[in-house]
Design an enzyme around this catalytic site. Structure first.
Site, PDB file in Angstrom:
ATOM      1  N   ASP A   1     -18.743 -51.626 -27.074  1.00  0.00           N
ATOM      2  CA  ASP A   1     -19.359 -52.474 -28.107  1.00  0.00           C
ATOM      3  C   ASP A   1     -20.064 -53.684 -27.491  1.00  0.00           C
ATOM      4  O   ASP A   1     -21.187 -54.018 -27.857  1.00  0.00           O
ATOM      5  CB  ASP A   1     -18.344 -52.899 -29.172  1.00  0.00           C
ATOM      6  CG  ASP A   1     -16.988 -53.208 -28.611  1.00  0.00           C
ATOM      7  OD1 ASP A   1     -15.991 -52.730 -29.172  1.00  0.00           O
ATOM      8  OD2 ASP A   1     -16.922 -53.919 -27.594  1.00  0.00           O
TER       9      ASP A   1
ATOM     10  N   ASP B   1     -24.752 -40.926 -25.604  1.00  0.00           N
ATOM     11  CA  ASP B   1     -25.703 -40.470 -26.619  1.00  0.00           C
ATOM     12  C   ASP B   1     -26.235 -41.688 -27.379  1.00  0.00           C
ATOM     13  O   ASP B   1     -27.445 -41.880 -27.540  1.00  0.00           O
ATOM     14  CB  ASP B   1     -24.961 -39.513 -27.565  1.00  0.00           C
ATOM     15  CG  ASP B   1     -25.907 -38.713 -28.431  1.00  0.00           C
ATOM     16  OD1 ASP B   1     -27.128 -38.876 -28.281  1.00  0.00           O
ATOM     17  OD2 ASP B   1     -25.429 -37.934 -29.264  1.00  0.00           O
TER      18      ASP B   1
ATOM     19  N   LYS C   1     -14.616 -47.057 -24.040  1.00  0.00           N
ATOM     20  CA  LYS C   1     -13.879 -47.704 -25.128  1.00  0.00           C
ATOM     21  C   LYS C   1     -12.393 -47.579 -24.787  1.00  0.00           C
ATOM     22  O   LYS C   1     -11.559 -47.183 -25.603  1.00  0.00           O
ATOM     23  CB  LYS C   1     -14.262 -46.976 -26.430  1.00  0.00           C
ATOM     24  CG  LYS C   1     -14.054 -47.692 -27.694  1.00  0.00           C
ATOM     25  CD  LYS C   1     -14.888 -48.916 -27.909  1.00  0.00           C
ATOM     26  CE  LYS C   1     -14.249 -49.683 -29.038  1.00  0.00           C
ATOM     27  NZ  LYS C   1     -14.409 -51.087 -29.079  1.00  0.00           N
TER      28      LYS C   1
ATOM     29  N   TYR D   1     -17.980 -33.719 -28.002  1.00  0.00           N
ATOM     30  CA  TYR D   1     -19.040 -32.707 -28.021  1.00  0.00           C
ATOM     31  C   TYR D   1     -18.554 -31.340 -27.552  1.00  0.00           C
ATOM     32  O   TYR D   1     -19.325 -30.388 -27.521  1.00  0.00           O
ATOM     33  CB  TYR D   1     -20.200 -33.129 -27.106  1.00  0.00           C
ATOM     34  CG  TYR D   1     -21.034 -34.207 -27.714  1.00  0.00           C
ATOM     35  CD1 TYR D   1     -20.501 -35.480 -27.854  1.00  0.00           C
ATOM     36  CD2 TYR D   1     -22.321 -33.968 -28.155  1.00  0.00           C
ATOM     37  CE1 TYR D   1     -21.236 -36.486 -28.429  1.00  0.00           C
ATOM     38  CE2 TYR D   1     -23.059 -34.973 -28.728  1.00  0.00           C
ATOM     39  CZ  TYR D   1     -22.522 -36.232 -28.860  1.00  0.00           C
ATOM     40  OH  TYR D   1     -23.248 -37.223 -29.425  1.00  0.00           O
TER      41      TYR D   1
END
Ligand code: NAP
Length: 402
Positions: free
Chosen positions: A269, A293, A215, A148
């Protein structure tokens, strides 16, 4: 009338603080009127008249543009800095004109580095899952970096070509020549200040755990580093109060001792699965920008969705509380939409001021109103038997129930 001040991380709140508000565009005026009516009534009722918020209107979005020809006047930013706490309705994103999004600009200019989203189920709110009452999480999403940061170059641009050539010549990295390029910076400073805020919140509010969602198995030096810096921070600054998941089982037999917080991490995940299957295993989440987000909206969907999801953007020197949905222009001035998101953001604001009793009174009244079947159109269409109220009638009902 007095100003709220922040010194050495401590907030000082007078009994009649000045708080700037941005009414917002589209449905903003309707929900602001409703939310501020409930907040003012609750402050008066619960404090017995000893407290009162002095609202000060400031301008952004269409109202500012029509008034002074500027979507985000400098005076508005100044006022938020000066008064340190503010609240806003939704704002139209101007098409063209050099501003990507007013919300993003506000966050960057005021360095509001933590996007905070509590997600909790209120009795009576329809939900797509079987046990929504198990959901009670608060998400701290890093707000200033990650993908972002806006460092991107279009496929075919001179910049993209140069970077592709540079990577090839300097690092022997092959990238398809027709690639767009984006850069994902994640820093130790920004990760630690975000995770620090999440841990402090857990400690101050008796929450049992903070889970870092990353992640890092794939993106080792960005998201993996975020996780690593979190554990380092716990060691450096919270040695006496934060324990690891290993400690929990080895030293405390699986039960978190009072006054302590477990710091753990989950890969993004699997976290999406766990948030659905075992939501009550999680309390506070700390995430880099993009994961936060996605997961905020996914978890909010379990408890009634967009009309009821509050949020805030918080930095070390200012905090801006906001409705998380947009302006829903087709419903503007129809006195129709749910003011719940802005009202619950107001509750977050009251808690930030330390006025927890008033916030709790509003939340109880909101729950009582909805569970007695009095709701706005969005919830009415999901319930078999409910009385549909206008925005203003709903606010009156909540005030009756305080
Ligand atoms: P939106 O305004 O959030 O509206 C999408 C849909 O969400 C609405 O059509 C409505 O669903 C539902 N909804 C929104 N607010 C609601 C409320 N208070 N109560 C009940 N339901 C509500 O999204 P959008 O139409 O994509 O965006 C419109 C404008 O808002 C754009 O200019 C966008 O840039 C801006 N925006 C601002 C913010 C912000 O200021 N934080 C955030 C997002 C978007 P139904 O049609 O099913 O009734």
């Amino acid at each position: 009338m007095k100003k709220i001040t922040i010194k050495n991380n401590k907030i000082n709140v007078p009994d009649n603080p000045v708080i700037p508000f941005i009414e917002g565009d589209g449905t903003g005026p309707d929900i602001w009127k409703a939310a501020s009516f409930v907040i003012d009534s609750a402050v008066k009722k619960v404090s017995g008249g000893s407290k009162k918020i002095e609202w000060k209107e400031i301008y952004a979005g269409e109202k500012a543009y029509n008034k002074v020809g500027d979507w985000l006047p400098e005076d508005t930013l100044k006022a938020i800095k000066e008064y340190t706490v503010a609240i806003k309705g939704p704002l139209t994103t101007p098409v063209g004109g050099g501003i990507r999004s007013l919300n993003v600009t506000l966050r960057q200019k005021l360095d509001l580095y933590a996007c905070v989203r509590p997600v909790k189920h209120y009795a009576g709110v329809p939900s797509p899952v079987k046990e929504p009452e198990k959901v009670d999480m608060i998400i701290f999403r890093e707000n200033t970096e990650d993908v972002y940061a806006g460092i991107e170059w279009q496929e075919g641009s001179e910049e993209a070509k140069k970077i592709i050539e540079y990577l090839k010549s300097e690092f022997s990295v092959d990238i398809h020549k027709d690639s767009g390029i984006g850069i994902k910076p994640i820093s130790e400073f920004c990760s630690k200040r975000l995770i620090r805020r999440a841990i402090r919140h857990a400690l101050d509010n008796g929450r049992s755990s903070v889970t870092m969602v990353h992640k890092g198995n794939i993106q080792k030096y960005t998201e993996g580093a975020f996780r690593q810096w979190g554990y380092e921070l716990a060691e450096e600054e919270f040695k006496d109060t934060v324990i690891s998941e290993d400690d929990l089982w080895e030293k405390y037999n699986g039960k978190c001792p009072e006054g302590k917080v477990i710091l753990k991490d989950r890969i993004a995940d699997i976290m999406f699965q766990l948030a659905l299957l075992r939501p009550d295993d999680f309390s506070v989440l700390a995430t880099p920008n993009l994961n936060g987000d996605y997961i905020s909206d996914a978890i909010a969907a379990q408890v009634g969705g967009i009309g009821m999801a509050p949020g805030a953007n918080i930095g070390d020197f200012a905090a801006l509380f906001e409705a998380t949905h947009g302006t829903a222009p087709k419903y503007a001035n129809k006195d129709k939409v749910n003011p719940g998101s802005l009202l619950l953001s107001g509750c977050m604001m009251l808690e930030y001021l330390g006025w927890n009793e008033i916030s709790q009174a509003i939340k109880n009244a909101l729950e009582k109103t909805i569970s007695s079947g009095f709701v706005t159109y969005d919830l009415a269409r999901l319930l078999k038997s409910a009385t549909e109220l206008k925005t203003s009638q709903f606010a009156e009902k909540v005030v009756e129930n305080i």
